[in-house]
Scaffold this motif. Structure first.
Motif, PDB file in Angstrom:
ATOM      1  N   GLN A   1      57.756  42.493  82.771  1.00 23.73           N
ATOM      2  CA  GLN A   1      56.617  41.853  82.115  1.00 23.73           C
ATOM      3  C   GLN A   1      57.106  41.108  80.881  1.00 23.73           C
ATOM      4  O   GLN A   1      57.769  41.668  80.007  1.00 23.73           O
ATOM      5  CB  GLN A   1      55.585  42.903  81.739  1.00 23.73           C
ATOM      6  N   SER A   2      56.751  39.819  80.772  1.00 22.83           N
ATOM      7  CA  SER A   2      57.267  38.990  79.684  1.00 22.83           C
ATOM      8  C   SER A   2      56.262  38.799  78.554  1.00 22.83           C
ATOM      9  O   SER A   2      56.628  38.311  77.485  1.00 22.83           O
ATOM     10  CB  SER A   2      57.671  37.611  80.227  1.00 22.83           C
ATOM     11  N   ASP A   3      55.010  39.146  78.764  1.00 22.86           N
ATOM     12  CA  ASP A   3      54.002  38.929  77.717  1.00 22.86           C
ATOM     13  C   ASP A   3      52.970  40.061  77.776  1.00 22.86           C
ATOM     14  O   ASP A   3      52.799  40.712  78.816  1.00 22.86           O
ATOM     15  CB  ASP A   3      53.313  37.578  77.928  1.00 22.86           C
ATOM     16  N   ASP A   4      52.295  40.265  76.624  1.00 23.40           N
ATOM     17  CA  ASP A   4      51.235  41.270  76.586  1.00 23.40           C
ATOM     18  C   ASP A   4      50.079  40.843  77.494  1.00 23.40           C
ATOM     19  O   ASP A   4      49.843  39.644  77.708  1.00 23.40           O
ATOM     20  CB  ASP A   4      50.717  41.442  75.157  1.00 23.40           C
TER      21      ASP A   4
ATOM     22  N   SER B   1      50.098  35.514  68.167  1.00 24.02           N
ATOM     23  CA  SER B   1      51.390  34.904  68.493  1.00 24.02           C
ATOM     24  C   SER B   1      52.516  35.914  68.249  1.00 24.02           C
ATOM     25  O   SER B   1      52.487  36.701  67.309  1.00 24.02           O
ATOM     26  CB  SER B   1      51.615  33.653  67.649  1.00 24.02           C
TER      27      SER B   1
ATOM     28  N   ALA C   1      53.934  44.240  76.297  1.00 26.85           N
ATOM     29  CA  ALA C   1      55.249  43.970  76.886  1.00 26.85           C
ATOM     30  C   ALA C   1      56.320  44.831  76.226  1.00 26.85           C
ATOM     31  O   ALA C   1      57.333  45.159  76.846  1.00 26.85           O
ATOM     32  CB  ALA C   1      55.602  42.489  76.739  1.00 26.85           C
TER      33      ALA C   1
ATOM     34  N   LYS D   1      55.344  39.000  69.502  1.00 27.31           N
ATOM     35  CA  LYS D   1      55.232  40.326  70.111  1.00 27.31           C
ATOM     36  C   LYS D   1      55.714  41.355  69.097  1.00 27.31           C
ATOM     37  O   LYS D   1      56.199  41.026  68.022  1.00 27.31           O
ATOM     38  CB  LYS D   1      56.083  40.421  71.392  1.00 27.31           C
TER      39      LYS D   1
ATOM     40  N   ASP E   1      44.717  37.077  71.300  1.00 26.86           N
ATOM     41  CA  ASP E   1      46.162  37.094  71.587  1.00 26.86           C
ATOM     42  C   ASP E   1      46.891  36.577  70.353  1.00 26.86           C
ATOM     43  O   ASP E   1      46.840  35.387  70.034  1.00 26.86           O
ATOM     44  CB  ASP E   1      46.475  36.214  72.799  1.00 26.86           C
TER      45      ASP E   1
ATOM     46  N   ASP F   1      48.164  41.578  71.816  1.00 29.66           N
ATOM     47  CA  ASP F   1      46.894  41.339  72.491  1.00 29.66           C
ATOM     48  C   ASP F   1      45.848  42.349  71.995  1.00 29.66           C
ATOM     49  O   ASP F   1      46.202  43.492  71.639  1.00 29.66           O
ATOM     50  CB  ASP F   1      47.053  41.467  74.004  1.00 29.66           C
TER      51      ASP F   1
ATOM     52  N   GLY G   1      48.706  36.436  79.281  1.00 24.03           N
ATOM     53  CA  GLY G   1      49.674  37.275  79.995  1.00 24.03           C
ATOM     54  C   GLY G   1      49.324  37.429  81.463  1.00 24.03           C
ATOM     55  O   GLY G   1      50.187  37.757  82.284  1.00 24.03           O
TER      56      GLY G   1
ATOM     57  N   GLU H   1      50.033  33.598  83.109  1.00 23.33           N
ATOM     58  CA  GLU H   1      51.423  33.177  82.934  1.00 23.33           C
ATOM     59  C   GLU H   1      52.420  34.232  83.397  1.00 23.33           C
ATOM     60  O   GLU H   1      53.620  34.152  83.088  1.00 23.33           O
ATOM     61  CB  GLU H   1      51.678  32.811  81.474  1.00 23.33           C
TER      62      GLU H   1
ATOM     63  N   GLY I   1      52.034  45.667  70.873  1.00 21.30           N
ATOM     64  CA  GLY I   1      51.858  44.259  71.174  1.00 21.30           C
ATOM     65  C   GLY I   1      50.793  43.622  70.325  1.00 21.30           C
ATOM     66  O   GLY I   1      50.155  44.259  69.478  1.00 21.30           O
TER      67      GLY I   1
END
Length: 643
Positions: A629-632, A461, A436, A463, A459, A442, A580, A583, A440
């Motif tokens: 995109q809000s998450d990896d 926690s 993201a 970013k 994953d 991930d 990611g 979600e 990152g």
């Protein structure tokens, strides 16, 4: 350059005080008030004139309608009074003529009257009395060659059973003029209609009254029938030639057609109309008795002639005043703004980047000196700000460059799909990692050792850089630990102990570890709080793998992880992914979700892993509709093709 020179010339001279400048401001405010007052006066005068024209035209129209309605009411009353007392004993013409003679003789506005009996076996009987010069003449309306049973004045009251005013028509052979007929049904003792009693009136008398409406010299008026035919018009050439609808069509005036529709519908009101390049106020109202309608059109040029004269006078006064004010203001401001010239030159130099140029001295002791001091403070602050901005920008560029390098290093740590080419066609795998931010948390890793595929998807926690550092540690340690034990649960336990040691930042990592026997297809696995993988392909619909979720890595250092086993058939896929994917959100904040992911994979059972991964990313992109995109996101798809 021309604008800059103009600015310099306008700013060449201010006096030692701003009092004179304040006087100019007051003068401008006074001028504004004067202009507003003139505008309000003009608009008020226009509104008063507009109200006057509406009142004058409406009064003239109402009076004309009242006079016409009075005449029509008199005719109706005369006919109705006879209709309620007539008792015909026979169809004797002399008896019938006596009645019609009396009606014509008594009604000053009635020019003809008839009693039309219902035709019987082709026989017509309709004695008609009418004014001819100073006498009353007779004529039989019904003959063998001419019947009246198809005439409006006869069939309408006969069918409706109610009195009726006919459409105006030209009475040839009788009154020899445009007339309208009021018809009243006569009934016998049983209530059956046996005859129609009529009274004719001349339209010309109404035409004169309509033409007499003259609220303004160039105003024109007209009256139309229920069908839109002109009954009266101040311009005689409009009569007997075409209806108002035909007139609107010929001149291409949709506004006139709209007005005609309202008049035919017996509406009343006021509208604006443009004809021949001239704007008109049109006031219209119906004559309720007959369904006719009258309109009065008054031209703007007549209505607002006095207002236009006032406007010309206002413009002349205003123009002279503006010239005087501009001349006086220019002379005064020229003298006042002289000290600003040097400040303007300094501002120009600063704008071009020459911050070293000193601000000129001003010792006037008034607001001008305060302006110069503020300008000098601004120049000093600007120099300091630019220097600070230059330093900050350099730091940001260096940080961005370092992050780009860190991203390249991070991606370089991950295995490539083509690294498995040495195992021929027995194993097909595809992976994808999209952070993201620049870097990152991930991760995925895989390798083949001893006929087994070892793989992990995790994953971390958070970013950014902290998550990327933890990700790098886990990726490196996975291969080391996987060479020590063949139990995925033990691999997670070892990784968890290492991550929990000195974990002052309280970071944790969800992970799924699997070991796939390429010969038997047996998959041993363990899960540390990660999303359950999906098994699909061949004849198998997408199914989430049932397992012990356990806790994420890095929370407890002595946690014992529990694993499981299952069998992967030839041609089946196992897709391991991070949250990611499920979600990801759309513009409304709705999650992509596990059900949508399963639905997407149900269409990918016969595809290769790289096709599966590409399809999932395409669906995510379509679902998110361009949202950031809000998450990896990380995905690993594995398929055993041969054994």
């Amino acid at each position: 350059m021309q604008n800059r020179d103009t600015t310099h010339r306008l700013g060449s001279g201010l006096g030692s005080s701003f009092s004179l400048r304040l006087s100019i401001y007051i003068l401008l405010v006074t001028l504004t008030i004067f202009v507003v007052t003139l505008v309000v006066t003009y608009r008020t005068a226009r509104q008063q004139v507009e109200s006057e024209v509406i009142s004058r035209s409406q009064t003239a129209l109402d009076n004309t309608i009242l006079r016409i309605s009075s005449i029509l009411g008199e005719v109706e009353a005369t006919v109705e009074s006879y209709a309620t007392t007539i008792e015909l004993s026979s169809s004797n013409s002399d008896e019938l003529y006596a009645i019609t003679d009396e009606i014509v003789g008594l009604g000053s506005n009635i020019i003809g009257s008839a009693i039309a009996l219902l035709p019987c076996e082709g026989r017509y009987c309709a004695p008609y009395s009418y004014r001819h010069n100073d006498t009353i003449a007779h004529r039989q309306l019904g003959t063998r060659d001419y019947g009246y049973d198809d005439k409006e004045w006869f069939i309408t009251p006969l069918s409706s059973g109610r009195p009726h005013w006919s459409e105006p028509y030209y009475d040839a052979g009788g009154a020899e003029s445009n007339i309208a007929t009021y018809s009243y049904p006569l009934r016998n003792n049983k209530g059956d209609i046996y005859a129609i009693l009529t009274a004719d009136i001349s339209i010309e008398q109404f035409a004169e009254q309509v033409r007499a409406i003259k609220p303004y010299p160039d105003a024109y008026n007209f009256m139309i029938s229920r069908s839109g035919a002109f009954l009266a018009h101040s311009r005689h050439e409009a009569l007997h030639k075409e209806s108002i609808f035909e007139n609107a069509k010929r001149f291409g005036e949709p506004e006139l057609r709209l007005l005609a529709n309202k008049m035919v519908a017996l509406e009343s009101g006021i509208t604006l109309h443009r004809r021949g390049g001239i704007d008109y106020y049109v006031i219209y109202a119906p004559v309720e008795n007959t369904g006719w309608s009258i309109a009065v059109a008054s031209p703007y040029t007549n209505i607002f002639s006095s207002v236009y004269d006032l406007r010309r006078a206002i413009i002349a006064i205003f123009s002279i005043g503006i010239v005087l004010i501009v001349v006086l203001s220019y002379v005064t401001i020229r003298r006042m703004t002289r000290p600003l010239k040097q400040l303007t030159l300094s501002a120009t130099e600063i704008a071009s980047g020459n911050f070293a140029l000193p601000t000129p001295k001003v010792n006037s002791g008034d607001e001008m000196q305060q302006l110069r001091d503020s300008f000098e403070d601004m120049r000093t602050s600007l120099i300091a700000y630019i220097e600070e901005l230059r330093t900050t920008t350099a730091q940001r560029e260096r940080m961005a460059s370092e992050l780009r390098v860190a991203r390249d290093i991070q991606l370089g740590m991950l295995p490539k799909d083509e690294d498995l080419a040495q195992y021929g066609t027995s194993l097909s795998i595809a992976s994808r990692l999209i952070a993201a931010k620049e870097v990152g948390g991930d991760l995925y890793n895989f390798f083949v050792e001893g006929g087994r595929l070892h793989f992990i998807v995790g994953d971390v926690s958070g970013k950014g850089v902290p998550a990327a550092l933890v990700m790098a540690v886990i990726c490196r340690m996975f291969r080391t630990v996987a060479n020590v034990t063949t139990s995925p649960a033990e691999i997670l336990s070892m990784l968890g102990r290492v991550l929990a040691e000195r974990n002052d930042s309280n970071m944790f990592c969800t992970a799924f570890v699997g070991i796939l026997d390429l010969e038997s297809g047996e998959l041993s696995y363990a899960n540390a709080g990660h999303n359950p993988p999906i098994i699909f392909g061949g004849c198998k619909e997408p199914e989430y793998l049932a397992m012990e979720t356990n806790i994420p890595l890095g929370i407890v250092d002595d946690y014992v992880y529990v694993g499981g086993r299952c069998s992967i058939a030839q041609g089946e896929h196992i897709l391991v992914y991070t949250d990611g994917v499920t979600e990801a959100t759309d513009a409304q904040g709705e999650f992509y979700g596990a059900s949508r992911l399963a639905e997407t994979l149900s269409h990918c059972r016969a595809q290769q892993p790289y096709e599966v991964v590409d399809r999932v990313f395409e669906e995510l992109s379509r679902f998110s509709q361009g949202c950031e995109q809000s998450d990896d996101i990380a995905m690993l798809d594995i398929r055993v093709t041969e054994r």
